[in-house]
Design a protein around this motif. Sequence first.
Motif, mmCIF file in Angstrom:
data_model
loop_
_atom_site.group_PDB
_atom_site.id
_atom_site.type_symbol
_atom_site.label_atom_id
_atom_site.label_comp_id
_atom_site.label_asym_id
_atom_site.label_seq_id
_atom_site.Cartn_x
_atom_site.Cartn_y
_atom_site.Cartn_z
ATOM 1 N N THR A 123 0.827 -1.209 0.000
ATOM 2 C CA THR A 123 0.000 0.000 0.000
ATOM 3 C C THR A 123 0.858 1.254 0.000
ATOM 4 O O THR A 123 0.325 2.364 -0.027
ATOM 5 N N SER A 124 2.180 1.100 0.024
ATOM 6 C CA SER A 124 3.081 2.259 0.006
ATOM 7 C C SER A 124 3.096 2.893 -1.386
ATOM 8 O O SER A 124 2.911 2.211 -2.400
ATOM 9 N N GLU A 125 3.360 4.195 -1.430
ATOM 10 C CA GLU A 125 3.346 4.917 -2.696
ATOM 11 C C GLU A 125 4.581 4.569 -3.534
ATOM 12 O O GLU A 125 5.707 4.618 -3.047
ATOM 13 N N ILE A 126 4.342 4.216 -4.775
ATOM 14 C CA ILE A 126 5.419 3.861 -5.693
ATOM 15 C C ILE A 126 5.568 4.950 -6.756
ATOM 16 O O ILE A 126 4.584 5.391 -7.356
ATOM 17 N N GLU A 127 6.796 5.371 -6.959
ATOM 18 C CA GLU A 127 7.113 6.354 -7.992
ATOM 19 C C GLU A 127 7.770 5.639 -9.169
ATOM 20 O O GLU A 127 8.566 4.721 -8.977
#
Length: 239
Positions: free
Chosen positions: A200-204
């Motif tokens: 659920t962590s933000e991926i760039e």
Amino acid sequence: MCFSTTLRKEEKDVTKRFRATLAIQFEFTSYHHLNGFTHGNLYIIPMDNPEEIYPAMWGYVPPFGMNDPDTFWKKYNTLNARSESVFTSNTYKHSIYDKRCLIVADGFHEPHHHKNVSYPYFCHYKDDSLFAFAGLYSELDDELFSCTILTVEANEQFAEIHNRKKRMPLILDEHWEEDWLSPDLHELGIKELMKTGFTTSEIEAYPISRDLYKRGVDTNHEIAVTKVDYPELNQQSLF
């Protein structure tokens, strides 16, 4: 598909994040680009020893290929394993029950296609922290391991990035890492984790130099993670 990864953190960062120590005496080597087709070592945390980190050749070798891994790799690409078929595949169906592992990384590359031209995209957590792929491993002997990264159907973000195959590696949410290694996890639980356990962590993700695809070019440095603005891509990052 996930055929190249990065691990730029130091040993102390890895051991602290995963609360594990190096299992055998080897020199920990960080890298900006590891091409899976070279079958170099990834670092894994196996079910059998969840408090230890082992080097493992990238490219899973099943029992029927252990006598000659090089010949096996010439016939089979086992850098990734499709989550949808691991329970029925002759290659993976035994390991999915008792040879699951975490594969340590802090980034990876995916191909993005625009007008039949492939552009490598670097993908990592927005805060550039460590994470774990869900993986499977095999033991060739007491200190020699091989491994593969599980892939799943792409979510909305990765369907835009990996816009031809529409796949993505299974990056486990940190909350589920311990469960993935649990020997008590049954088939339904494994399938549920593969279906819902994505981070659920933000991926760039952003494009980098197409030199990543060239033979004879040293890409194990900043080139593998440095953004390149291509006018034809509208100079945009995907998420």
